[in-house]
Design a protein around this motif. Sequence first.
Motif, PDB file in Angstrom:
ATOM      1  N   GLU A   1       4.319   2.999  -5.012  1.00 38.52           N
ATOM      2  CA  GLU A   1       3.656   3.603  -6.162  1.00 38.52           C
ATOM      3  C   GLU A   1       3.054   2.528  -7.064  1.00 38.52           C
ATOM      4  O   GLU A   1       3.555   1.413  -7.152  1.00 38.52           O
ATOM      5  N   LYS A   2       2.006   2.887  -7.751  1.00 39.29           N
ATOM      6  CA  LYS A   2       1.324   1.961  -8.654  1.00 39.29           C
ATOM      7  C   LYS A   2       2.292   1.467  -9.732  1.00 39.29           C
ATOM      8  O   LYS A   2       2.979   2.245 -10.386  1.00 39.29           O
ATOM      9  N   GLY A   3       2.345   0.151  -9.886  1.00 37.51           N
ATOM     10  CA  GLY A   3       3.151  -0.456 -10.944  1.00 37.51           C
ATOM     11  C   GLY A   3       4.644  -0.396 -10.744  1.00 37.51           C
ATOM     12  O   GLY A   3       5.411  -0.687 -11.668  1.00 37.51           O
ATOM     13  N   SER A   4       5.099  -0.076  -9.533  1.00 40.65           N
ATOM     14  CA  SER A   4       6.538   0.120  -9.317  1.00 40.65           C
ATOM     15  C   SER A   4       7.262  -1.126  -8.822  1.00 40.65           C
ATOM     16  O   SER A   4       8.480  -1.241  -8.956  1.00 40.65           O
TER      17      SER A   4
ATOM     18  N   HIS B   1      -2.357  -6.797  -6.425  1.00 39.75           N
ATOM     19  CA  HIS B   1      -2.215  -5.445  -5.874  1.00 39.75           C
ATOM     20  C   HIS B   1      -1.694  -4.502  -6.960  1.00 39.75           C
ATOM     21  O   HIS B   1      -0.799  -4.856  -7.739  1.00 39.75           O
ATOM     22  N   GLU B   2      -2.230  -3.293  -7.013  1.00 39.81           N
ATOM     23  CA  GLU B   2      -1.878  -2.363  -8.079  1.00 39.81           C
ATOM     24  C   GLU B   2      -0.424  -1.902  -8.012  1.00 39.81           C
ATOM     25  O   GLU B   2       0.126  -1.408  -9.007  1.00 39.81           O
ATOM     26  N   ALA B   3       0.246  -2.062  -6.864  1.00 35.93           N
ATOM     27  CA  ALA B   3       1.650  -1.664  -6.758  1.00 35.93           C
ATOM     28  C   ALA B   3       2.572  -2.574  -7.557  1.00 35.93           C
ATOM     29  O   ALA B   3       3.662  -2.170  -7.963  1.00 35.93           O
TER      30      ALA B   3
ATOM     31  N   LYS C   1       0.208  -8.388 -16.078  1.00 36.43           N
ATOM     32  CA  LYS C   1       1.526  -7.991 -15.567  1.00 36.43           C
ATOM     33  C   LYS C   1       2.619  -8.548 -16.480  1.00 36.43           C
ATOM     34  O   LYS C   1       2.645  -9.748 -16.765  1.00 36.43           O
TER      35      LYS C   1
ATOM     36  N   ASP D   1       0.817  -1.220   0.000  1.00 33.36           N
ATOM     37  CA  ASP D   1       0.000   0.000   0.000  1.00 33.36           C
ATOM     38  C   ASP D   1       0.851   1.271   0.000  1.00 33.36           C
ATOM     39  O   ASP D   1       0.390   2.339  -0.419  1.00 33.36           O
TER      40      ASP D   1
ATOM     41  N   GLY E   1       4.049  -4.192 -10.603  1.00 34.70           N
ATOM     42  CA  GLY E   1       4.073  -3.827 -12.018  1.00 34.70           C
ATOM     43  C   GLY E   1       4.648  -4.890 -12.921  1.00 34.70           C
ATOM     44  O   GLY E   1       4.555  -4.785 -14.150  1.00 34.70           O
TER      45      GLY E   1
END
Length: 480
Positions: free
Chosen positions: A291-294, A370-372, A393, A288, A374
């Motif tokens: 960053e998104k996709g990192s 999870h959106e984090a 992904k 959480d 990537g």
Amino acid sequence: MSLEVRHQIAMDENNSSVKQLDIAMLPWLAFGHLIPFLELGKLMAAKGHKISFISTPRNVDRLPQIPQTLTPYINFIKINLPKVENLPENAESTKDVPFDDVKYLKIACDGLQKPVSDFLKTTSPDWIISDFCTYWLGQIAVKHGVRIGYFSVFPAVTLGFMGSPEVLMYGDDEQQKMLEDFIKRPRWVSFESDVRPSLFQLTRMTSLTYNVKDDNEKHVGDMYRLGATIQGSDVVLVRSSLGFEPDWLNLLNQLYKKPVIPVGLLPAITTTNNDNDTNWREAREWLDKREKGSVVYIGFGTETKPSQYELTQLALGLELSDLPFYWVLIDQRGSSDDEVIKLPHGFEDRTRERGVVCTSWAPQFKILSHEAVGGLLIHSGLSSVVEGLQLGKPLVLFPMLIDQGLIASYLVEKKIACMIYREEVDGSFEPESVADSLSLVMVKQEGKMYREKAKEMMSLFSDREIQDKCLDELIHFLIN
């Protein structure tokens, strides 16, 4: 699926007296096999068919819980694994023993012939769906009037490259005489393809033998087991779909001369069970904050353990990439494994601010969702490939064994994934290769094609309608 089959399936669905199948399942003692077998069993149970899932007590107890709605349809049958010399106490799956000791687990598996025979005699299921290891099951099934299907958790590209049952059992004197011959495109593959394993993957597979038995240990080779299993089966079921590998599925029909049915890619299903599980709660709290996709997720399945050399180079490459990461690391295969691998000195301290190394079980699919997250760095096991691509992904591949190498080279051929460069003969590689591959797929503009391709693959790998059609065709065949 033909129009005739679809029409018959539609008629079956409208007919309330459609036969309820009684299906036994006997997977190999590896969780990379147990889980797909269970997933297929759950899909058939959801259609109202009775499933008898056979395995050892400890393996059954370690399986994920099934939905309560399916408990009336799935019965877990526990049979004890016989004691075998050199097999550690309580070792019931490949995750419990070092790689070189898996052969003793196979010898123990051969000791299950009597209890399995007794089960078939007393229950008389319509079908038993087996795995590659139980090459002896065909004769037993025929004796008790039970039809048998082989379910391959490997895709068609893996099976097709290896050849017909006869080639699997006895080798191919026309082409495969030296080790180097095994990495050439086989003579039976008539279409253009760059799919092949690497030499280092071949040499690593000590169980790759065409001899029926090893003189010293009465060890039946994997290729012979697979060939005899296919030969003794009434149908071959493959974890695949026509949309994913049509050429290789068509090849299997030619090689096997019996029905070959793709059962779908078995995409994972998101569940809300155990959302408060400690492992998941801690992982989610860490993710959480990213960053998104990192974040790159690193995992090599429940049983694949890198060598110490591979682990060191991977870790140094990951550190060099400067990417946030969540690494699920298997550092030991069972208590008898005395080759515990270790991360480079100071690695965890130097990367503590941007990475997590988890050496216990982790809820992989939830983490990947999870959106984090990537991208993935994986061994090319089909379950991880499916989970990654169904979520869109991008993949960086690090295959270690033959089947993983074949899957990886197919994904690279189709421009679906990127593979870390390794030397052909000894498998050596530099940390820079790891860092460059991760940066390419996760960040760089030149790697945008991999990120876009992963998004494109979502429609194929996550499509429940495709999965349902494959399942309907399978059940129609088993009934008729």
